[in-house]
Design an enzyme around this catalytic site. Structure first.
Site, mmCIF file in Angstrom:
data_model
loop_
_atom_site.group_PDB
_atom_site.id
_atom_site.type_symbol
_atom_site.label_atom_id
_atom_site.label_comp_id
_atom_site.label_asym_id
_atom_site.label_seq_id
_atom_site.Cartn_x
_atom_site.Cartn_y
_atom_site.Cartn_z
ATOM 1 N N ASP A 167 18.627 38.106 -31.163
ATOM 2 C CA ASP A 167 19.803 38.532 -30.548
ATOM 3 C C ASP A 167 21.210 37.815 -31.115
ATOM 4 O OD1 ASP A 167 20.931 37.189 -27.146
ATOM 5 O OD2 ASP A 167 21.648 39.140 -28.319
ATOM 6 N N ASP A 222 26.178 42.562 -31.753
ATOM 7 C CA ASP A 222 25.469 42.222 -30.601
ATOM 8 C C ASP A 222 24.121 42.947 -30.839
ATOM 9 O OD1 ASP A 222 25.418 41.394 -27.103
ATOM 10 O OD2 ASP A 222 23.867 40.888 -28.838
HETATM 11 C C1 LIG Z 1 29.013 38.196 -24.283
HETATM 12 C C2 LIG Z 1 27.604 38.358 -23.944
HETATM 13 C C3 LIG Z 1 26.827 39.682 -24.645
HETATM 14 C C4 LIG Z 1 25.586 40.051 -24.467
HETATM 15 N N1 LIG Z 1 24.701 38.824 -24.481
HETATM 16 C C5 LIG Z 1 23.720 38.754 -25.316
HETATM 17 N N2 LIG Z 1 23.542 39.606 -26.382
HETATM 18 N N3 LIG Z 1 22.967 37.338 -25.374
HETATM 19 C C6 LIG Z 1 25.310 37.524 -23.772
HETATM 20 C C7 LIG Z 1 26.697 37.302 -24.030
HETATM 21 C C1 LIG Z 2 20.202 39.450 -24.524
HETATM 22 C C2 LIG Z 2 18.908 39.772 -23.710
HETATM 23 C C3 LIG Z 2 19.447 40.355 -22.334
HETATM 24 C C4 LIG Z 2 18.132 40.355 -21.370
HETATM 25 N N1 LIG Z 2 16.867 41.148 -21.863
HETATM 26 C C5 LIG Z 2 16.111 41.544 -21.288
HETATM 27 N N2 LIG Z 2 16.133 41.435 -19.918
HETATM 28 N N3 LIG Z 2 14.796 41.946 -21.720
HETATM 29 C C6 LIG Z 2 16.556 40.982 -23.463
HETATM 30 C C7 LIG Z 2 18.044 40.729 -24.216
#
Ligand SMILES: CC1CCN(C(=N)N)CC1
Ligand SMILES: CC1CCN(C(=N)N)CC1
Length: 325
Positions: free
Chosen positions: A32, A218
């Site tokens: 991520d 992202d």
């Molecule tokens: C700004 C947000 C983008 C989505 N996120 C993420 N991929 N963990 C959380 C922060």
């Molecule tokens: C950035 C994350 C958002 C939440 N996710 C999830 N619930 N499987 C995975 C990625």
């Protein structure tokens, strides 16, 4: 290898999972680039929470050490989250190895993670300032490994309904066509962030969405969340497209001919193929768009963007490289 692992999509390419070996135990994790915590399903969680998951057992690792008094607590944009304690262990991704990497051991996880049995945790690849470990934030795997790599970068090669790859330490130029364009990253907020204010549809006249609009690269977000002006202008070109509150965004007839979308990345246009913008079927005639309006000011270029663009994340000079693939 030099740090090459497969990125395997779940159904509908909702997320991509890659093998990570921690203290000799291999789990599939969700890489991520929008967060900075490495946390895993583990033996501290209840049997109910770990049903169907691969879990890490710190007591079985010869190289695990508890980080006394450390804890973490993270919540994601979609309301999911995890919390727990912390240790260090040897982490190996395709041969790229960090000894004493902070590994966060969940003692609580949200329902969406319990139900997502292919996902056994996250590996954050944003900047270490976003790490949630208290009392002292710890470095990401990439921050720790980058000085030992041939080049201080990693690449994401995500594919539509097919296996792709993450690679640490080199840009495999056989994975894309044409030239790679490099743009500066603004690291102030801890993301791989750049300016993206122009767009065009099917190669038409470029329009400005919002002057100075920002976007992040992202891999942890499924869709492409763009400035509302982009989404509105795009779906105005799709017969039968509607912004359907009940479905939570723009939908269109599944047999629609979706135009390509060009988005500027630090001034150079990158193309998102129309075929990649058909995300998923929601009923027998209706499909849900991979392009949606971003709820906040920040644009989030998630997996839909990566399916058309090979991206290199350079932590040596804080730049992003883009190329069509
Ligand atoms: C700004 C947000 C983008 C989505 N996120 C993420 N991929 N963990 C959380 C922060
Ligand atoms: C950035 C994350 C958002 C939440 N996710 C999830 N619930 N499987 C995975 C990625």
């Amino acid at each position: 290898g030099t740090g090459l692992v497969t990125a395997t999509p779940e159904a509908n390419d909702v997320e991509y999972l890659s093998p990570v070996t921690i203290g000799g135990q291999t789990l599939n994790l969700d890489f991520d680039s929008g967060s900075s915590d490495l946390w895993v399903f583990n033996t501290q969680l209840s049997r109910a929470a770990t049903q169907g998951h691969t879990i890490y057992d710190p007591t079985k690792s010869k190289t695990f050490a508890l980080m006394q008094g450390a804890s973490f607590q993270i919540s994601y944009g979609d309301g999911s989250g995890a919390a727990g304690n912390v240790g260090t262990d040897t982490v190996d991704i395709g041969g790229a190895t960090v000894t004493q990497q902070a590994v966060e051991l969940a003692t609580a996880v949200s329902r969406s993670f319990v139900e997502d049995t292919n996902n056994n945790g996250l590996l954050g690849l944003a900047f270490s300032q976003l790490n949630t470990i208290q009392p002292a934030p710890q470095k990401t795997f990439f921050d720790n490994v980058k000085s030992s790599l041939a080049e201080p970068l990693f690449t994401a090669d995500l594919r539509a309904q097919a296996a792709g790859a993450y690679e640490f330490g080199r840009v495999d130029t056989s994975k894309f066509t044409g030239e790679m364009t490099w743009v500066p990253v603004n690291t102030t907020d801890g993301f791989w962030q750049f300016t993206s204010e122009k767009f065009s549809i099917d190669g038409g006249a470029p329009q400005t969405s919002t002057a100075g609009a920002q976007a992040i690269a992202d891999t942890g977000t499924t869709l492409l969340l763009a400035d509302p002006a982009v989404a509105q202008a795009y779906y105005a070109q799709v017969d039968g497209a509607v912004d359907d509150e009940q479905q939570g965004g723009f939908t269109f007839p599944c047999n629609a001919q979706l135009p390509d979308l060009q988005l500027d990345v630090g001034g150079t246009m990158a193309t998102v193929k129309g075929t990649d913008i058909n995300f998923a079927q929601v009923d027998d005639q209706t499909c849900f768009g991979g392009l949606q309006a971003s709820p906040a000011g920040l644009q989030i270029y998630g997996d839909i963007f990566f399916k058309s663009n090979f991206v290199a994340f350079n932590g040596g000079n804080n730049t992003l490289g883009f190329a069509q693939h």
